[in-house]
Design a protein around this motif. Structure first.
Motif, PDB file in Angstrom:
ATOM      1  N   TYR A  75       0.769  -1.100   0.090  1.00  0.00           N
ATOM      2  CA  TYR A  75       0.050  -0.007   0.041  1.00  0.00           C
ATOM      3  C   TYR A  75       0.796   1.325  -0.015  1.00  0.00           C
ATOM      4  N   PHE A  76       2.132   0.944   0.164  1.00  0.00           N
ATOM      5  CA  PHE A  76       3.021   2.118   0.285  1.00  0.00           C
ATOM      6  C   PHE A  76       3.403   2.810  -0.914  1.00  0.00           C
ATOM      7  N   GLU A  77       3.813   3.823  -1.188  1.00  0.00           N
ATOM      8  CA  GLU A  77       3.889   4.716  -2.610  1.00  0.00           C
ATOM      9  C   GLU A  77       5.421   4.331  -3.170  1.00  0.00           C
ATOM     10  N   PHE A  78       5.602   3.921  -4.312  1.00  0.00           N
ATOM     11  CA  PHE A  78       6.912   4.019  -4.956  1.00  0.00           C
ATOM     12  C   PHE A  78       7.420   5.503  -5.237  1.00  0.00           C
ATOM     13  N   VAL A  79       8.611   5.726  -4.592  1.00  0.00           N
ATOM     14  CA  VAL A  79       9.374   6.960  -4.847  1.00  0.00           C
ATOM     15  C   VAL A  79      10.871   6.571  -5.198  1.00  0.00           C
ATOM     16  N   ASP A  80      11.303   7.252  -5.971  1.00  0.00           N
ATOM     17  CA  ASP A  80      12.833   7.065  -6.350  1.00  0.00           C
ATOM     18  C   ASP A  80      13.368   7.545  -5.444  1.00  0.00           C
ATOM     19  N   LEU A  95      11.993   1.189   9.389  1.00  0.00           N
ATOM     20  CA  LEU A  95      11.418   2.529  10.255  1.00  0.00           C
ATOM     21  C   LEU A  95      11.442   3.663   9.390  1.00  0.00           C
ATOM     22  N   GLU A  96      12.435   4.076   8.537  1.00  0.00           N
ATOM     23  CA  GLU A  96      12.360   5.307   7.556  1.00  0.00           C
ATOM     24  C   GLU A  96      11.224   4.885   6.568  1.00  0.00           C
ATOM     25  N   PHE A  97      11.384   3.909   5.983  1.00  0.00           N
ATOM     26  CA  PHE A  97      10.353   3.450   4.997  1.00  0.00           C
ATOM     27  C   PHE A  97       8.796   3.696   5.544  1.00  0.00           C
ATOM     28  N   ILE A  98       8.627   3.051   6.632  1.00  0.00           N
ATOM     29  CA  ILE A  98       7.175   3.295   7.147  1.00  0.00           C
ATOM     30  C   ILE A  98       6.955   4.820   7.604  1.00  0.00           C
ATOM     31  N   GLY A  99       7.984   5.367   8.021  1.00  0.00           N
ATOM     32  CA  GLY A  99       7.743   6.851   8.543  1.00  0.00           C
ATOM     33  C   GLY A  99       7.293   7.608   7.314  1.00  0.00           C
ATOM     34  N   ILE A 100       8.201   7.276   6.476  1.00  0.00           N
ATOM     35  CA  ILE A 100       7.729   8.219   4.987  1.00  0.00           C
ATOM     36  C   ILE A 100       6.536   7.813   4.159  1.00  0.00           C
ATOM     37  N   ARG A 101       6.392   6.514   4.360  1.00  0.00           N
ATOM     38  CA  ARG A 101       5.459   5.608   3.777  1.00  0.00           C
ATOM     39  C   ARG A 101       5.620   5.678   1.964  1.00  0.00           C
ATOM     40  N   GLY A 102       7.130   5.274   1.875  1.00  0.00           N
ATOM     41  CA  GLY A 102       7.236   5.486   0.552  1.00  0.00           C
ATOM     42  C   GLY A 102       8.711   5.152   0.461  1.00  0.00           C
ATOM     43  N   GLY A 103       9.057   4.630  -0.880  1.00  0.00           N
ATOM     44  CA  GLY A 103      10.469   4.324  -1.223  1.00  0.00           C
ATOM     45  C   GLY A 103      10.710   3.518  -2.343  1.00  0.00           C
ATOM     46  N   ASP A 104      11.854   3.214  -2.926  1.00  0.00           N
ATOM     47  CA  ASP A 104      11.950   2.220  -4.114  1.00  0.00           C
ATOM     48  C   ASP A 104      11.739   0.668  -3.693  1.00  0.00           C
ATOM     49  N   CYS A 105      12.121  -0.055  -4.925  1.00  0.00           N
ATOM     50  CA  CYS A 105      11.950  -1.230  -4.644  1.00  0.00           C
ATOM     51  C   CYS A 105      12.760  -2.094  -3.662  1.00  0.00           C
ATOM     52  N   GLU A 106      14.266  -1.374  -3.420  1.00  0.00           N
ATOM     53  CA  GLU A 106      14.953  -2.117  -2.575  1.00  0.00           C
ATOM     54  C   GLU A 106      14.167  -1.879  -1.095  1.00  0.00           C
ATOM     55  N   ASP A 107      13.510  -0.936  -0.734  1.00  0.00           N
ATOM     56  CA  ASP A 107      12.955  -0.496   0.461  1.00  0.00           C
ATOM     57  C   ASP A 107      11.788  -1.503   0.664  1.00  0.00           C
ATOM     58  N   PHE A 108      11.067  -1.694  -0.449  1.00  0.00           N
ATOM     59  CA  PHE A 108       9.789  -2.667  -0.147  1.00  0.00           C
ATOM     60  C   PHE A 108      10.307  -3.926   0.412  1.00  0.00           C
ATOM     61  N   ALA A 109      11.287  -4.681  -0.422  1.00  0.00           N
ATOM     62  CA  ALA A 109      11.803  -5.872  -0.268  1.00  0.00           C
ATOM     63  C   ALA A 109      12.420  -5.830   0.999  1.00  0.00           C
ATOM     64  N   VAL A 110      13.129  -4.927   1.534  1.00  0.00           N
ATOM     65  CA  VAL A 110      14.032  -5.228   2.729  1.00  0.00           C
ATOM     66  C   VAL A 110      12.936  -4.965   3.957  1.00  0.00           C
ATOM     67  N   ALA A 111      11.941  -4.218   3.809  1.00  0.00           N
ATOM     68  CA  ALA A 111      10.961  -4.006   4.941  1.00  0.00           C
ATOM     69  C   ALA A 111      10.143  -5.321   5.157  1.00  0.00           C
ATOM     70  N   LYS A 112       9.934  -5.891   4.101  1.00  0.00           N
ATOM     71  CA  LYS A 112       9.143  -7.202   3.912  1.00  0.00           C
ATOM     72  C   LYS A 112      10.084  -8.322   4.783  1.00  0.00           C
ATOM     73  N   TYR A 113      11.404  -8.422   4.377  1.00  0.00           N
ATOM     74  CA  TYR A 113      12.369  -9.207   4.778  1.00  0.00           C
ATOM     75  C   TYR A 113      12.611  -9.107   6.317  1.00  0.00           C
ATOM     76  N   PHE A 114      12.840  -8.066   6.918  1.00  0.00           N
ATOM     77  CA  PHE A 114      12.861  -7.782   8.295  1.00  0.00           C
ATOM     78  C   PHE A 114      11.671  -8.241   9.124  1.00  0.00           C
ATOM     79  N   THR A 115      10.352  -7.695   8.350  1.00  0.00           N
ATOM     80  CA  THR A 115       9.277  -8.126   9.008  1.00  0.00           C
ATOM     81  C   THR A 115       8.899  -9.460   9.308  1.00  0.00           C
ATOM     82  N   LEU A 116       9.267 -10.362   8.014  1.00  0.00           N
ATOM     83  CA  LEU A 116       8.881 -11.827   8.112  1.00  0.00           C
ATOM     84  C   LEU A 116       9.927 -12.609   9.048  1.00  0.00           C
TER      85      LEU A 116
END
Length: 220
Positions: A75-80, A95-116
């Motif tokens: 649901y987060f926004e893709f941002v370069d 934390l940065e990714f969730i705080g801003i609610r956006g990021g690029d593909c690495e940020d999506f994948a890293v956030a999912k990795y740590f959360t899982l």
């Protein structure tokens, strides 16, 4: 490009090991106060929802955890990076990714990795994968989940929100995959050879410090 991806992956082998070995007790009051000061009230709500998901969904079957985490972050926004951080390449912490609610593909994948990982998925079942997106004609990052050591992985992606086995993602060509234990060089979906590298990239050296809960909780 491949050498740069291998170098980044090699550094993360070290950083992921350091981060995942440290699991201090999380102080939610400090986390909320930090988020409120640095971001806003909407970010506080996202952080609380994130931690509630981790705390309350430990007993779910693994594939249900995959769906939950994939949906939460997609649901987060893709941002370069250049637009968001003023840098060509910046790997944000969850934390940065969730705080801003956006990021690029690495940020999506890293956030999912740590959360899982926090939800109890074993590290050996998860790999961050650098791929070539044939549709976009550019490099991209996804998260792969291996139910068993020899099984075809399932792909968690911010471009295609449906979790699919790798053989159904004909739009992706896997180049390098890695987790906190190993680095794989891979050009065939679901298969690869273990590789090693002594390369280091100083740009990534502070990631473990930025995401270390232990350091974060020691701040006053």
């Amino acid at each position: 490009m491949l050498n740069r991806l291998k170098s980044a992956a090699a550094v993360f082998l070290v950083l992921f090991s350091l981060i995942t070995l440290s699991s201090p007790k999380l102080d939610m009051d400090k986390l909320v106060a930090f988020t409120r000061e640095k971001y806003d009230e909407d970010a506080v709500k996202r952080i609380i929802a994130w931690r509630a998901m981790i705390d309350n969904k430990q007993q779910l079957p693994e594939q249900e955890k995959l769906k939950l985490v994939n949906q939460f972050f997609n649901y987060f926004e893709f941002v370069d990076d250049i637009r968001l951080w003023g840098k060509e390449d910046y790997w944000a912490t969850p934390l940065e990714f969730i705080g801003i609610r956006g990021g690029d593909c690495e940020d999506f994948a890293v956030a999912k990795y740590f959360t899982l990982l926090e939800l109890g998925i074993p590290m050996e079942k998860l790999r961050l994968g650098y791929v070539k997106s044939l549709t976009l004609n550019q490099f991209h990052m996804v998260l792969a989940y291996y139910p068993t050591k020899t099984s075809m992985p399932l792909i968690l992606d911010n471009i295609d929100g449906e979790i699919k086995p790798a053989y159904k993602r004909k739009d992706l060509v896997l180049i390098v995959s890695f987790n906190g234990q190993k680095l794989w060089l891979n050009k065939q979906k679901g298969k690869g050879k273990t590789a090693s590298s002594s390369a280091r990239m100083a740009d990534w050296d502070n990631l473990s410090n930025r995401y270390s809960m232990e350091q974060f909780m020691s701040e006053e």
